[in-house]
Write a protein that holds these residues in place. Structure first.
Motif, PDB file in Angstrom:
ATOM      1  N   ARG A   1      29.571   1.946  32.120  1.00 55.50           N
ATOM      2  CA  ARG A   1      30.696   1.941  33.041  1.00 55.50           C
ATOM      3  C   ARG A   1      31.155   0.511  33.317  1.00 55.50           C
ATOM      4  O   ARG A   1      30.350  -0.371  33.541  1.00 55.50           O
ATOM      5  CB  ARG A   1      30.299   2.631  34.344  1.00 55.50           C
ATOM      6  CG  ARG A   1      31.402   2.675  35.394  1.00 55.50           C
ATOM      7  CD  ARG A   1      30.897   3.332  36.674  1.00 55.50           C
ATOM      8  NE  ARG A   1      30.629   4.720  36.477  1.00 55.50           N
ATOM      9  CZ  ARG A   1      31.209   5.691  37.158  1.00 55.50           C
ATOM     10  NH1 ARG A   1      32.099   5.421  38.070  1.00 55.50           N
ATOM     11  NH2 ARG A   1      30.907   6.929  36.940  1.00 55.50           N
ATOM     12  N   SER A   2      32.449   0.302  33.295  1.00 54.21           N
ATOM     13  CA  SER A   2      32.980  -1.025  33.551  1.00 54.21           C
ATOM     14  C   SER A   2      32.645  -1.472  34.972  1.00 54.21           C
ATOM     15  O   SER A   2      32.636  -0.666  35.900  1.00 54.21           O
ATOM     16  CB  SER A   2      34.510  -1.004  33.351  1.00 54.21           C
ATOM     17  OG  SER A   2      35.079  -2.166  33.885  1.00 54.21           O
ATOM     18  N   ARG A   3      32.416  -2.735  35.149  1.00 51.96           N
ATOM     19  CA  ARG A   3      32.141  -3.258  36.483  1.00 51.96           C
ATOM     20  C   ARG A   3      33.357  -3.140  37.383  1.00 51.96           C
ATOM     21  O   ARG A   3      33.253  -3.177  38.590  1.00 51.96           O
ATOM     22  CB  ARG A   3      31.698  -4.717  36.378  1.00 51.96           C
ATOM     23  CG  ARG A   3      30.272  -4.876  35.897  1.00 51.96           C
ATOM     24  CD  ARG A   3      29.837  -6.318  35.881  1.00 51.96           C
ATOM     25  NE  ARG A   3      30.582  -7.090  34.898  1.00 51.96           N
ATOM     26  CZ  ARG A   3      30.437  -8.379  34.710  1.00 51.96           C
ATOM     27  NH1 ARG A   3      29.566  -9.063  35.435  1.00 51.96           N
ATOM     28  NH2 ARG A   3      31.146  -9.005  33.789  1.00 51.96           N
ATOM     29  N   ALA A   4      34.552  -2.982  36.761  1.00 59.33           N
ATOM     30  CA  ALA A   4      35.775  -2.848  37.552  1.00 59.33           C
ATOM     31  C   ALA A   4      35.955  -1.422  38.069  1.00 59.33           C
ATOM     32  O   ALA A   4      36.796  -1.157  38.898  1.00 59.33           O
ATOM     33  CB  ALA A   4      36.997  -3.229  36.707  1.00 59.33           C
ATOM     34  N   ASN A 224      37.034  12.502  39.559  1.00 62.19           N
ATOM     35  CA  ASN A 224      38.069  12.565  40.589  1.00 62.19           C
ATOM     36  C   ASN A 224      37.977  11.390  41.549  1.00 62.19           C
ATOM     37  O   ASN A 224      36.916  11.098  42.076  1.00 62.19           O
ATOM     38  CB  ASN A 224      37.939  13.878  41.375  1.00 62.19           C
ATOM     39  CG  ASN A 224      39.135  14.120  42.272  1.00 62.19           C
ATOM     40  OD1 ASN A 224      40.262  13.725  41.951  1.00 62.19           O
ATOM     41  ND2 ASN A 224      38.904  14.783  43.391  1.00 62.19           N
ATOM     42  N   SER A 225      39.089  10.695  41.725  1.00 65.18           N
ATOM     43  CA  SER A 225      39.215   9.526  42.616  1.00 65.18           C
ATOM     44  C   SER A 225      38.775   8.218  41.983  1.00 65.18           C
ATOM     45  O   SER A 225      38.909   7.160  42.609  1.00 65.18           O
ATOM     46  CB  SER A 225      38.440   9.705  43.930  1.00 65.18           C
ATOM     47  OG  SER A 225      38.864  10.848  44.612  1.00 65.18           O
ATOM     48  N   GLU A 226      38.279   8.254  40.768  1.00 59.84           N
ATOM     49  CA  GLU A 226      37.814   7.003  40.146  1.00 59.84           C
ATOM     50  C   GLU A 226      38.975   6.026  39.979  1.00 59.84           C
ATOM     51  O   GLU A 226      40.080   6.411  39.596  1.00 59.84           O
ATOM     52  CB  GLU A 226      37.179   7.294  38.791  1.00 59.84           C
ATOM     53  CG  GLU A 226      36.572   6.052  38.147  1.00 59.84           C
ATOM     54  CD  GLU A 226      35.820   6.373  36.870  1.00 59.84           C
ATOM     55  OE1 GLU A 226      34.625   6.728  36.964  1.00 59.84           O
ATOM     56  OE2 GLU A 226      36.432   6.298  35.788  1.00 59.84           O
ATOM     57  N   VAL A 227      38.700   4.764  40.240  1.00 61.19           N
ATOM     58  CA  VAL A 227      39.705   3.706  40.160  1.00 61.19           C
ATOM     59  C   VAL A 227      39.253   2.654  39.158  1.00 61.19           C
ATOM     60  O   VAL A 227      38.098   2.210  39.193  1.00 61.19           O
ATOM     61  CB  VAL A 227      39.931   3.041  41.538  1.00 61.19           C
ATOM     62  CG1 VAL A 227      40.850   1.824  41.416  1.00 61.19           C
ATOM     63  CG2 VAL A 227      40.508   4.046  42.516  1.00 61.19           C
ATOM     64  N   PHE A 234      39.123   4.660  31.824  1.00 64.10           N
ATOM     65  CA  PHE A 234      38.260   5.261  32.831  1.00 64.10           C
ATOM     66  C   PHE A 234      36.849   5.372  32.247  1.00 64.10           C
ATOM     67  O   PHE A 234      36.639   5.100  31.059  1.00 64.10           O
ATOM     68  CB  PHE A 234      38.800   6.638  33.231  1.00 64.10           C
ATOM     69  CG  PHE A 234      40.060   6.579  34.054  1.00 64.10           C
ATOM     70  CD1 PHE A 234      40.007   6.348  35.418  1.00 64.10           C
ATOM     71  CD2 PHE A 234      41.302   6.746  33.452  1.00 64.10           C
ATOM     72  CE1 PHE A 234      41.169   6.282  36.189  1.00 64.10           C
ATOM     73  CE2 PHE A 234      42.476   6.681  34.198  1.00 64.10           C
ATOM     74  CZ  PHE A 234      42.408   6.447  35.571  1.00 64.10           C
ATOM     75  N   SER A 235      35.889   5.767  33.055  1.00 64.76           N
ATOM     76  CA  SER A 235      34.497   5.764  32.600  1.00 64.76           C
ATOM     77  C   SER A 235      34.218   6.785  31.502  1.00 64.76           C
ATOM     78  O   SER A 235      33.175   6.725  30.851  1.00 64.76           O
ATOM     79  CB  SER A 235      33.555   6.014  33.789  1.00 64.76           C
ATOM     80  OG  SER A 235      33.839   7.262  34.395  1.00 64.76           O
ATOM     81  N   ASN A 236      35.142   7.736  31.270  1.00 66.00           N
ATOM     82  CA  ASN A 236      34.973   8.681  30.152  1.00 66.00           C
ATOM     83  C   ASN A 236      35.615   8.157  28.869  1.00 66.00           C
ATOM     84  O   ASN A 236      35.678   8.860  27.859  1.00 66.00           O
ATOM     85  CB  ASN A 236      35.555  10.050  30.512  1.00 66.00           C
ATOM     86  CG  ASN A 236      37.059  10.017  30.750  1.00 66.00           C
ATOM     87  OD1 ASN A 236      37.672   8.951  30.789  1.00 66.00           O
ATOM     88  ND2 ASN A 236      37.650  11.186  30.913  1.00 66.00           N
ATOM     89  N   GLY A 237      36.140   6.927  28.908  1.00 66.09           N
ATOM     90  CA  GLY A 237      36.714   6.301  27.724  1.00 66.09           C
ATOM     91  C   GLY A 237      38.200   6.528  27.536  1.00 66.09           C
ATOM     92  O   GLY A 237      38.803   5.964  26.612  1.00 66.09           O
ATOM     93  N   HIS A 258      46.996  11.048  36.751  1.00 68.58           N
ATOM     94  CA  HIS A 258      46.557   9.788  37.360  1.00 68.58           C
ATOM     95  C   HIS A 258      47.743   9.176  38.094  1.00 68.58           C
ATOM     96  O   HIS A 258      48.887   9.563  37.890  1.00 68.58           O
ATOM     97  CB  HIS A 258      45.965   8.836  36.322  1.00 68.58           C
ATOM     98  CG  HIS A 258      46.925   8.322  35.291  1.00 68.58           C
ATOM     99  ND1 HIS A 258      47.955   9.081  34.756  1.00 68.58           N
ATOM    100  CD2 HIS A 258      47.004   7.107  34.663  1.00 68.58           C
ATOM    101  CE1 HIS A 258      48.614   8.359  33.855  1.00 68.58           C
ATOM    102  NE2 HIS A 258      48.059   7.166  33.787  1.00 68.58           N
ATOM    103  N   ARG A 259      47.440   8.239  38.979  1.00 71.02           N
ATOM    104  CA  ARG A 259      48.502   7.612  39.749  1.00 71.02           C
ATOM    105  C   ARG A 259      48.276   6.104  39.803  1.00 71.02           C
ATOM    106  O   ARG A 259      47.148   5.626  39.623  1.00 71.02           O
ATOM    107  CB  ARG A 259      48.594   8.186  41.163  1.00 71.02           C
ATOM    108  CG  ARG A 259      47.387   7.954  42.053  1.00 71.02           C
ATOM    109  CD  ARG A 259      47.728   8.240  43.516  1.00 71.02           C
ATOM    110  NE  ARG A 259      48.652   7.245  44.039  1.00 71.02           N
ATOM    111  CZ  ARG A 259      49.885   7.505  44.460  1.00 71.02           C
ATOM    112  NH1 ARG A 259      50.351   8.730  44.428  1.00 71.02           N
ATOM    113  NH2 ARG A 259      50.652   6.536  44.916  1.00 71.02           N
ATOM    114  N   PRO A 260      49.353   5.340  40.058  1.00 69.72           N
ATOM    115  CA  PRO A 260      49.205   3.882  40.118  1.00 69.72           C
ATOM    116  C   PRO A 260      48.734   3.418  41.482  1.00 69.72           C
ATOM    117  O   PRO A 260      48.973   4.075  42.492  1.00 69.72           O
ATOM    118  CB  PRO A 260      50.640   3.413  39.852  1.00 69.72           C
ATOM    119  CG  PRO A 260      51.488   4.459  40.504  1.00 69.72           C
ATOM    120  CD  PRO A 260      50.756   5.762  40.262  1.00 69.72           C
TER     121      PRO A 260
END
Length: 266
Positions: A1-4, A224-227, A234-237, A258-260
């Motif tokens: 998972r990205s640190r971001a 859901n809600s991941e930023v 996203f963490s699923n690639g 998704h939303r900005p």
């Protein structure tokens, strides 16, 4: 998972996110209808064309006191490249209209002033991706139909039996038009919106929105809600929900959006 990557379930009010989801799903449903109809009409025309070719090939064989056999398949099946061109000519206007709808909605979210440009390079790239997908689906239809026809003709089946096989194989094992149209419509909406998020100077991050109604994938419920940052997956690639580069288990029948997130929302 990205640190971001971070979970921020309350970053955007739940009501706002639910409105976003419902708006995009409703738009996808509406725009899927003409694409669905177009694909169904194409499938009906393909079935009719193959069956007419079977009938004509049988007439030619009878004139030579022969029976229709497996060697006739090449003249029975229409040219696949030409069929792909026909299909893409039929559905491309609907794909572009859906990309445009996603872009326009995303522009409102991101307060992005630039208009949708159907001649943009990213639109061409997306259409080429979808062409490759439909080519694969059509190729599967052709292979299955050929194999089924060969088996019938080798067994000495009649033209009527061969036509029944075509009706069954193409319609049942071919396009599932409604699912494809719905999936492609929401995919194009998400892709159009994502393009805005990437282009906008106002957007720095994006948030995954899962349709939480009991039918969601477990993996997407977790998402859901991941930023993440707007230019990171996203963490699923996936770069966005229904991203065509993702595996089938992540995209088929997906109803996520998704939303900005703008600077002031962080």
């Amino acid at each position: 998972r990205s640190r971001a990557t971070k979970k921020r379930p309350h970053l955007i009010p739940l009501e706002t996110r639910e409105v976003d989801i419902k708006t995009k799903l409703a738009s996808a449903d509406k725009l899927a209808e003409p694409m669905d109809k177009s694909v169904q009409e194409y499938i009906s025309a393909l079935v009719k064309k193959i069956n007419n070719n079977l009938k004509n090939a049988n007439k030619s064989a009878k004139k030579m006191d022969k029976q229709l056999d497996a060697n006739s398949i090449d003249i029975v099946m229409p040219n696949m490249n030409e069929e792909l061109e026909t299909l893409m000519d039929d559905i491309t206007p609907y794909i572009i209209a859906t990309l445009s709808a996603g872009f326009i909605y995303g522009a409102k979210q991101a307060r992005h002033a630039e208009a949708f440009d159907m001649s943009a390079g990213w639109v061409d790239d997306y259409l080429m991706e979808r062409r490759a997908m439909f080519n694969t689906v059509l190729d599967d239809i052709y292979k299955t139909t050929r194999e089924s026809l060969v088996n019938v003709l080798i067994a000495g089946g009649s033209v009527s039996q061969a036509q029944d096989i075509v009706n069954r194989v193409v319609n049942i094992n071919g396009f599932r038009a409604e699912r494809i149209a719905r999936t492609e419509s929401l995919r194009a909406i998400n892709r159009g919106s994502h393009q805005v998020y990437m282009e906008s100077d106002n957007v720095t991050h994006k948030q995954w929105n899962t349709t939480m109604d009991g039918r969601e994938r477990d993996s997407h419920a977790i998402l859901n809600s991941e930023v993440v940052r707007v230019n990171e997956p996203f963490s699923n690639g996936l770069m966005y929900p229904l991203d065509p580069t993702g595996p089938p288990e992540q995209v088929v029948n997906c109803r996520c959006t998704h939303r900005p997130l703008k600077r002031e929302e962080l």
